[in-house]
Write a protein that holds these residues in place. Sequence first.
Motif, mmCIF file in Angstrom:
data_model
loop_
_atom_site.group_PDB
_atom_site.id
_atom_site.type_symbol
_atom_site.label_atom_id
_atom_site.label_comp_id
_atom_site.label_asym_id
_atom_site.label_seq_id
_atom_site.Cartn_x
_atom_site.Cartn_y
_atom_site.Cartn_z
ATOM 1 N N CYS A 32 -5.909 1.319 -5.348
ATOM 2 C CA CYS A 32 -5.441 2.620 -5.985
ATOM 3 C C CYS A 32 -4.318 3.253 -5.539
ATOM 4 C CB CYS A 32 -6.658 3.666 -5.971
ATOM 5 S SG CYS A 32 -6.177 5.304 -6.275
ATOM 6 N N TRP A 33 -4.055 3.502 -4.204
ATOM 7 C CA TRP A 33 -2.887 3.904 -3.506
ATOM 8 C C TRP A 33 -1.690 3.115 -3.776
ATOM 9 C CZ3 TRP A 33 -2.254 8.659 -3.920
ATOM 10 C CH2 TRP A 33 -3.332 9.520 -3.664
ATOM 11 N N LYS A 34 -1.744 1.933 -3.537
ATOM 12 C CA LYS A 34 -0.782 0.867 -3.521
ATOM 13 C C LYS A 34 -0.284 0.701 -4.781
ATOM 14 C CE LYS A 34 0.581 -3.999 -2.795
ATOM 15 N NZ LYS A 34 0.020 -5.274 -2.214
ATOM 16 N N SER A 35 -1.189 0.751 -5.806
ATOM 17 C CA SER A 35 -0.524 0.814 -7.398
ATOM 18 C C SER A 35 0.311 2.039 -7.536
ATOM 19 C CB SER A 35 -1.807 0.772 -8.403
ATOM 20 O OG SER A 35 -2.444 1.979 -8.441
ATOM 21 N N PHE A 50 -0.916 2.192 2.246
ATOM 22 C CA PHE A 50 -2.171 2.470 2.650
ATOM 23 C C PHE A 50 -2.639 1.449 3.910
ATOM 24 C CE2 PHE A 50 -6.536 3.389 2.435
ATOM 25 C CZ PHE A 50 -6.666 4.730 2.330
ATOM 26 N N SER A 51 -1.598 0.558 4.178
ATOM 27 C CA SER A 51 -1.926 -0.414 5.045
ATOM 28 C C SER A 51 -2.127 -0.075 6.551
ATOM 29 C CB SER A 51 -0.803 -1.730 5.332
ATOM 30 O OG SER A 51 0.274 -1.191 5.276
ATOM 31 N N LEU A 56 0.882 10.723 0.960
ATOM 32 C CA LEU A 56 -0.280 11.056 -0.271
ATOM 33 C C LEU A 56 -0.181 12.424 -0.830
ATOM 34 C CD1 LEU A 56 -3.233 10.053 1.805
ATOM 35 C CD2 LEU A 56 -2.390 8.962 -0.151
ATOM 36 N N LEU A 57 0.431 13.412 0.005
ATOM 37 C CA LEU A 57 0.677 14.692 -0.510
ATOM 38 C C LEU A 57 1.730 14.808 -1.361
ATOM 39 C CD1 LEU A 57 -0.111 16.782 2.672
ATOM 40 C CD2 LEU A 57 -1.384 17.107 0.737
ATOM 41 N N ARG A 58 2.855 13.967 -1.129
ATOM 42 C CA ARG A 58 3.972 14.105 -1.966
ATOM 43 C C ARG A 58 3.821 13.268 -3.378
ATOM 44 N NH1 ARG A 58 8.373 11.896 2.540
ATOM 45 N NH2 ARG A 58 9.083 14.012 3.385
ATOM 46 N N TYR A 59 3.108 12.215 -3.270
ATOM 47 C CA TYR A 59 2.577 11.561 -4.350
ATOM 48 C C TYR A 59 1.733 12.571 -5.383
ATOM 49 C CZ TYR A 59 0.100 8.929 -8.069
ATOM 50 O OH TYR A 59 -0.214 8.736 -9.330
#
Length: 167
Positions: free
Chosen positions: A39-42, A47-48, A72-75
């Motif tokens: 999900c996050w990679k897309s 996320f690694s 994550l917060l910026r996204y």
Amino acid sequence: RDTNIQSDNLYAESIFRTLALHEGSSASVDASREAVARCWKSRGVDFSPIIQVDGCGLAPQNGVSPATFVSLLRYMYNSPNYSVFRASLPVSGKSGTLSSFLRGTALDGKGHAKSGTIAHLRSYCGYIELDNNTIWAFSIVVNNGNGSSSTVRKEMERYLLKLTEKK
């Protein structure tokens, strides 16, 4: 809201496990962790570097860097779901796990963040809205800090207040 404001760990774990089921996998930790990573990679978030042993954050083996939290917060800030996400976060000095955090300070009511507390670790990650309409994403994680949990919290508050002073 249940996961972020009330910090309901069973609810968080259930959401985590449901993500794998939604993709047609078993509700195992491994399948759920892989679903979250995909999900996050897309979405362009690396996320690694995360070590994820559960979905609620209670396992002491979990590990997430402040830089990853800020990514994550910026996204989320740039996502069409930002307003819903922000509304799910406790407000500094006002609600949930942040009801006493920054209360009575210049940042009372200006922080929207998620707290995290487990043995010898305390964290706050979220947004601070400054008086000049600037919004900062921040993440502070203290592992094995000196002093009591409340002493560490007060130092984190002092740090945020100093950082945002006259900005």
